[in-house]
Design an enzyme around this catalytic site. Structure first.
Site, PDB file in Angstrom:
ATOM      1  N   ASP A 158       5.886  -5.124   6.056  1.00 13.03           N
ATOM      2  CA  ASP A 158       6.622  -6.356   6.386  1.00 13.03           C
ATOM      3  C   ASP A 158       6.599  -7.397   5.261  1.00 13.03           C
ATOM      4  O   ASP A 158       7.564  -8.135   5.086  1.00 13.03           O
ATOM      5  CB  ASP A 158       6.186  -6.935   7.743  1.00 13.03           C
ATOM      6  CG  ASP A 158       4.693  -7.027   7.890  1.00 13.03           C
ATOM      7  OD1 ASP A 158       3.992  -6.836   6.880  1.00 13.03           O
ATOM      8  OD2 ASP A 158       4.229  -7.299   9.013  1.00 13.03           O
TER       9      ASP A 158
ATOM     10  N   ARG B 161      -5.022  -2.241   8.823  1.00 14.95           N
ATOM     11  CA  ARG B 161      -4.817  -3.666   8.529  1.00 14.95           C
ATOM     12  C   ARG B 161      -5.125  -4.470   9.776  1.00 14.95           C
ATOM     13  O   ARG B 161      -6.257  -4.494  10.206  1.00 14.95           O
ATOM     14  CB  ARG B 161      -3.407  -3.913   7.991  1.00 14.95           C
ATOM     15  CG  ARG B 161      -3.339  -5.125   7.120  1.00 14.95           C
ATOM     16  CD  ARG B 161      -2.078  -5.230   6.371  1.00 14.95           C
ATOM     17  NE  ARG B 161      -0.909  -4.955   7.168  1.00 14.95           N
ATOM     18  CZ  ARG B 161       0.251  -5.563   7.020  1.00 14.95           C
ATOM     19  NH1 ARG B 161       0.378  -6.507   6.118  1.00 14.95           N
ATOM     20  NH2 ARG B 161       1.287  -5.231   7.752  1.00 14.95           N
TER      21      ARG B 161
ATOM     22  N   ASP C  79       0.064   2.068   8.397  1.00 21.25           N
ATOM     23  CA  ASP C  79      -0.430   1.289   9.553  1.00 21.25           C
ATOM     24  C   ASP C  79       0.460   1.379  10.798  1.00 21.25           C
ATOM     25  O   ASP C  79       0.025   1.031  11.886  1.00 21.25           O
ATOM     26  CB  ASP C  79      -0.569  -0.191   9.162  1.00 21.25           C
ATOM     27  CG  ASP C  79      -1.515  -0.386   7.992  1.00 21.25           C
ATOM     28  OD1 ASP C  79      -2.455   0.414   7.864  1.00 21.25           O
ATOM     29  OD2 ASP C  79      -1.296  -1.322   7.198  1.00 21.25           O
TER      30      ASP C  79
ATOM     31  N   ARG D  40       0.902  -4.915  -4.933  1.00 22.39           N
ATOM     32  CA  ARG D  40       1.087  -6.118  -4.108  1.00 22.39           C
ATOM     33  C   ARG D  40       1.292  -7.239  -5.119  1.00 22.39           C
ATOM     34  O   ARG D  40       0.386  -7.525  -5.901  1.00 22.39           O
ATOM     35  CB  ARG D  40      -0.162  -6.378  -3.259  1.00 22.39           C
ATOM     36  CG  ARG D  40      -0.527  -5.188  -2.367  1.00 22.39           C
ATOM     37  CD  ARG D  40      -1.647  -5.549  -1.421  1.00 22.39           C
ATOM     38  NE  ARG D  40      -2.219  -4.369  -0.793  1.00 22.39           N
ATOM     39  CZ  ARG D  40      -1.712  -3.727   0.269  1.00 22.39           C
ATOM     40  NH1 ARG D  40      -0.597  -4.179   0.822  1.00 22.39           N
ATOM     41  NH2 ARG D  40      -2.308  -2.674   0.769  1.00 22.39           N
TER      42      ARG D  40
ATOM     43  N   GLY E 295       0.842  -1.209   0.000  1.00 30.11           N
ATOM     44  CA  GLY E 295       0.000   0.000   0.000  1.00 30.11           C
ATOM     45  C   GLY E 295       0.865   1.242   0.000  1.00 30.11           C
ATOM     46  O   GLY E 295       1.825   1.330   0.762  1.00 30.11           O
TER      47      GLY E 295
ATOM     48  N   THR F 198       4.391   2.478   5.439  1.00 32.80           N
ATOM     49  CA  THR F 198       2.995   2.027   5.513  1.00 32.80           C
ATOM     50  C   THR F 198       2.251   2.913   6.498  1.00 32.80           C
ATOM     51  O   THR F 198       2.799   3.263   7.548  1.00 32.80           O
ATOM     52  CB  THR F 198       2.870   0.555   5.960  1.00 32.80           C
ATOM     53  OG1 THR F 198       1.523   0.324   6.412  1.00 32.80           O
ATOM     54  CG2 THR F 198       3.793   0.175   7.098  1.00 32.80           C
TER      55      THR F 198
ATOM     56  N   ASP G 150       2.707  -0.560  11.728  1.00 37.78           N
ATOM     57  CA  ASP G 150       2.649  -1.892  12.358  1.00 37.78           C
ATOM     58  C   ASP G 150       3.937  -2.693  12.186  1.00 37.78           C
ATOM     59  O   ASP G 150       3.905  -3.918  12.137  1.00 37.78           O
ATOM     60  CB  ASP G 150       1.455  -2.677  11.786  1.00 37.78           C
ATOM     61  CG  ASP G 150       1.559  -2.859  10.275  1.00 37.78           C
ATOM     62  OD1 ASP G 150       2.412  -2.209   9.636  1.00 37.78           O
ATOM     63  OD2 ASP G 150       0.781  -3.651   9.724  1.00 37.78           O
TER      64      ASP G 150
ATOM     65  N   VAL H  24      -9.080   7.307   1.453  1.00 35.89           N
ATOM     66  CA  VAL H  24      -8.749   8.728   1.588  1.00 35.89           C
ATOM     67  C   VAL H  24      -7.566   8.891   2.559  1.00 35.89           C
ATOM     68  O   VAL H  24      -6.747   9.799   2.433  1.00 35.89           O
ATOM     69  CB  VAL H  24      -9.999   9.523   2.061  1.00 35.89           C
ATOM     70  CG1 VAL H  24     -10.383   9.184   3.487  1.00 35.89           C
ATOM     71  CG2 VAL H  24      -9.790  11.005   1.926  1.00 35.89           C
TER      72      VAL H  24
HETATM   73  O1  F6P Z   1      -1.392  -1.401   4.619  1.00 38.34           O
HETATM   74  C1  F6P Z   1      -1.994  -0.218   4.268  1.00 38.34           C
HETATM   75  C2  F6P Z   1      -3.476  -0.419   4.045  1.00 38.34           C
HETATM   76  O2  F6P Z   1      -4.052   0.828   3.680  1.00 38.34           O
HETATM   77  C3  F6P Z   1      -4.222  -1.010   5.237  1.00 38.34           C
HETATM   78  O3  F6P Z   1      -4.519  -0.068   6.225  1.00 38.34           O
HETATM   79  C4  F6P Z   1      -5.435  -1.587   4.545  1.00 38.34           C
HETATM   80  O4  F6P Z   1      -5.933  -2.687   5.283  1.00 38.34           O
HETATM   81  C5  F6P Z   1      -4.875  -2.067   3.240  1.00 38.34           C
HETATM   82  O5  F6P Z   1      -3.691  -1.336   3.008  1.00 38.34           O
HETATM   83  C6  F6P Z   1      -5.795  -1.864   2.066  1.00 38.34           C
HETATM   84  O6  F6P Z   1      -5.199  -2.448   0.968  1.00 38.34           O
HETATM   85  P1  F6P Z   1      -5.655  -2.195  -0.530  1.00 38.34           P
HETATM   86  O7  F6P Z   1      -5.246  -0.809  -0.907  1.00 38.34           O
HETATM   87  O8  F6P Z   1      -4.930  -3.230  -1.305  1.00 38.34           O
HETATM   88  O9  F6P Z   1      -7.151  -2.340  -0.571  1.00 38.34           O
END
Ligand code: F6P
Length: 320
Positions: free
Chosen positions: A105, A173, A129, A74, A13, A127, A131, A252
């Site tokens: 990660d 996440r 997150d 991804r 992401g 990221t 995390d 957003v």
């Molecule tokens: O890891 C960043 C993140 O925005 C998370 O907060 C969320 O769960 C995920 O990516 C969403 O992924 P995607 O953009 O592939 O829908």
């Protein structure tokens, strides 16, 4: 080994601050007479040979921009043996002596696999997150939190006008960092996080007690992936009698111009990553610890315990 050319990619992401890293890497590489190849669309770019040289003109002014000029993805194929081998071949064909990977990660596991195949990799935590255990801060987190706060403040205005409850889902996440910081910052009536068991009865009791003390509108912040916030809004309305609405903030939170912290950390992380490659280091991940830039072996870094800020949660709980 004498390093001449390095690559950089952004993966997973996207996060505000990724462009600051790209700028920093190019600038610092050029100071040491290194060439930089930008790899497009994360590991897909390595598998498909989608690379282009970056120069200072390519990175001018990008520090202020959200997203990533290298695009992101991804990449499932990279997790296969064949995908990995194609990526290794691209690195060798293009004489990449070291690769900087900005991501989370999952992206670091990929960097570890590439390093084992002889391609020196350095990971940079990017990221929203926050995390990643080996760093107190990941690029994009602060910007995402500020964006979410701005959105919830707007929700709060309309909730107040109608004596309503707003149930707001934020990203993260599997982690509750965004929910926690947003929740405290918007004076939420309750915060629901994956790190703490949710007691619905407690939420209702807290709301009823607050109503007795004159409170009429409420904000409940929920970290994503835990429940259907639309269902929770219905239950709140049924149990407490407070008319309720649910909002999923969604992507957003990933956009927008990075705040100062994300720009500064991006510059710092990028500089350290180039220095590590020049020093012949492989398989490292950089991070922030007590305001200092640190680095760890990727696998050791990933294995560290979660850094969930329990102290802040305890403060938040007393404000419910
Ligand atoms: O890891 C960043 C993140 O925005 C998370 O907060 C969320 O769960 C995920 O990516 C969403 O992924 P995607 O953009 O592939 O829908």
């Amino acid at each position: 080994m004498n390093i001449k050319r390095i690559g950089i990619l952004t993966s997973g992401g996207d996060a505000p601050g990724m462009n600051a890293v790209i700028y920093s890497v190019v600038k610092n590489a050029f100071e040491h007479n290194l060439e930089v190849l930008g790899v497009y669309r994360g590991y897909n770019g390595l598998i498909n040979g989608n690379l282009k040289p970056l120069n200072l003109d390519d990175v001018k002014d990008i520090i202020k921009r959200g997203g990533t000029i290298l695009y992101s993805a991804r990449c499932k194929e990279f997790q296969t043996g064949e995908g990995l081998q194609r990526a290794v071949k691209t690195c060798k064909d293009n004489k990449i002596d070291g690769l900087i990977v900005v991501g989370g990660d999952g992206s670091f596991k990929g960097a570890n696999n590439l390093s084992k195949e002889g391609i020196p990799c350095i990971g940079i935590p990017g990221t929203i997150d926050n995390d990643i255990a080996c760093t107190e801060y990941t690029l994009g987190f602060g910007t995402a939190v500020n964006t979410a706060i701005e959105m919830v403040d707007k929700l709060s205005d309309t909730m107040m006008s109608h004596d309503r409850c707003s149930v707001v889902e934020v990203m993260g996440r599997r982690s509750g960092y965004i929910a926690l910081e947003v929740g405290v910052s918007v004076a939420a009536s309750y915060i629901v996080l994956p790190e703490v068991e949710f007691d619905k009865k407690d939420l209702f009791l807290k709301m009823e007690k607050a109503m007795k003390n004159g409170k009429k509108h409420f904000i409940v912040v929920v970290a994503e992936g835990l429940m259907d916030v639309f269902e929770l809004a219905k239950e709140i309305e049924k149990t407490t009698g407070v008319e309720s609405r649910a909002t999923v903030l969604g992507h957003v939170q990933r956009g927008g111009s990075p705040i100062a912290k994300d720009r500064i950390a991006g510059v710092q992380f990028g500089q350290r990553a180039v220095e590590l490659l020049l020093a012949g280091k492989v398989k490292r991940v950089v991070g922030l610890k007590s305001e200092k830039i640190v680095d760890y072996d990727i696998l050791e870094g990933l294995a560290l315990d979660s850094k969930f800020p329990k102290d802040l949660y305890d403060v938040a709980k007393k404000m419910f």
